[in-house]
Design an enzyme around this catalytic site. Sequence first.
Site, PDB file in Angstrom:
ATOM      1  CB  THR A   1      -2.569   1.545   7.628  1.00  0.00           C
ATOM      2  OG1 THR A   1      -3.440   0.587   8.346  1.00  0.00           O
ATOM      3  CG2 THR A   1      -3.432   2.409   6.911  1.00  0.00           C
ATOM      4  CG  ASP A   2      -2.327  -3.714   9.461  1.00  0.00           C
ATOM      5  OD1 ASP A   2      -2.528  -2.859   9.996  1.00  0.00           O
ATOM      6  OD2 ASP A   2      -2.777  -4.824   9.045  1.00  0.00           O
TER       7      ASP A   2
END
Length: 662
Positions: A199-200
């Site tokens: 997700t980063d």
Amino acid sequence: MASSSPQTESTVLVIYTGWSRRGGTIGMLIGNRGYVPEPFFLTETLKSQTRFHDPLQDSLFSNSGSVQGFRQFLTGGSGRSSPSGQSPSTEKFTPPTLLVRSSRPIGNFTTLGANQLETSTPPICVKLGDNLYEAHLPSLITPRTSVSGTSGSKSIRYAILEWNPLLDSSNIETDDWIRLASEIELNYNFDAFVILHGTDTMSYTSSALSFLLEDLGKTVILTGAQIPLSQLRNDAVDNLLGALSIAGNYIIPECCLYFNHTLFRGNRVSKISSYDLGAFQSPNFPPLVNVGIDIVVNWNDVIRQTSLRRFRAHKEMSPHVATLRLFPGIATATVRAFLSPPIRGVVLETFGSGNAPQREDLIFAFKEACDRGVVVVAISQCMKGSVSDAYEASRELAAVGVVPGSDMTPECALTKLSYLLSKPELGVAEIRKLVGTPLRGELTRQSATTLSQTTINQNIENIQGLLSELVRLSGRPSHNPQITISLPDEATQDAAASWTSTAAETASTEAALLPFLIHTAAARNDVEGIRFCLAAEATNDSIAIASPGPSNVASGLVNTLDAASGGSPLHAAALNGSAECVDILLHSGALVHLRDTLGHTALYYAARKGHQDIVTTLVQAGASLSGFDGGFAALAVQSAFRSGDKSALDLWSRAGMLVKEP
């Protein structure tokens, strides 16, 4: 085993790239130092869950569509599953494999040993050439289920291409984006693609891919999780299952991001939370799909592909781009150093709607860089809103050559600059112009147009024209008919009057008749009829064209489906040799990869009927023969060999079939 027909099965390639240090990611386990990736854990986990893998269609999910089916399932009439969720016979069943290609060696499956995924021998990775490998990967298949907006039920067959080693998303590089784009290009015979990603940096990847995937005609969805699948309470199941369901059932020809029951346009999102399950937001553009009790697709916001170009993956990005965030008191020396070579593009995060400090030395530093050929794009530090020239400070930046970036996100502006600067054919002036032009729906074009109110007489004229066209296309009269609608006067009008001439009633009448008209016009190569229908749709934004059959295709009249055949106007035009109509439909956003109820594309019908010019046009627009089409086309090629029909062999070759004597 329940049979699966072509129209009830779609193929999806799942590319599993890796994870993020927060834990997000789908296939991670808890190690000595927190969450760590484990090869093949994802595949084995999905294999054990009948909601993701039901090869014999004998799970609870496949037998709960009716009371009778569920009761039969309980009594063992359909081969009731064991308490573990797997039928005893499943262990001996070998599912079909799917051919997958990659620019890197496909992982070492021999490490699975005795637990190898339902196959007695590990897949063999074959090197075909430099940076080209392939392997037949075992497939997983979901239970046959139905989703809102589609007809009947469908299974999704998918293979998981797992990167080796798995990549921490915080370490993602431009080369990895190019690798993803290349793998989609190599496997474009799949119906859709799901990318599992940490997700980063997921919003950076979704933005980059939206530009690298040029003339995309299929669905690409990135997803991940905040809590991995290995935890009892997680968001991984909903995110992966939601992404698979949308990819396998709808044609949304964009690079998208799915998270927390919402599908966003990929270049419109930013990660806004490292803690909440709703980790992403699209501040300046509405979601493409909202998943609740029903799956609601906002088709009017889905991009239509109107170019007659085949899909290709662009395989370069410029590394000489960066983001500079202004702050009060920023030193001019810092800005000058930042703008120094080899920098070629800068995303300037300004205050509010595009403002910057009005210091002469600072403005001059930007002017020097712009004069030197550096492309500086101004966006807002605010999540919502757009850069404008409403204030003197923003106008000063524009005066020295800084380009307004409208409402692009920082991730999108950066990747768009990197993409444009990698094209040697584009000059600085062209790049500056394209930065402010929506290429993939990444920014909102400013418009001064206002909605106009239609009058009762205009509504009547619209319907009169529509009915006249309906009679003309029916082919019965020898002249163009003129139909007149008369409203009842006040003396005869009552509450039961069937026609009230309101705008809503006019729109609903047009929406009911226009699909029939455009299908008829396409079948008859009636260019005038096609243009009439498209003009009627374009001049009335309130028309919501709904297909009489399943509505799992992009919005608009050009892709409306026939209730009987499940085909689009493009199918009708290709089948009947309407070459001029095919060209108009493609330029209006017709989907070349759409399949009808029998599982065929427009290209298959054109080739089958011997329409050479239409085959050439469709192939140029990116159409291909794969899946169900490929099997029937192979039979047609064999028949042409037996009969010595050289023209048919040439036509199938043009359509993309490998023509060689059996």
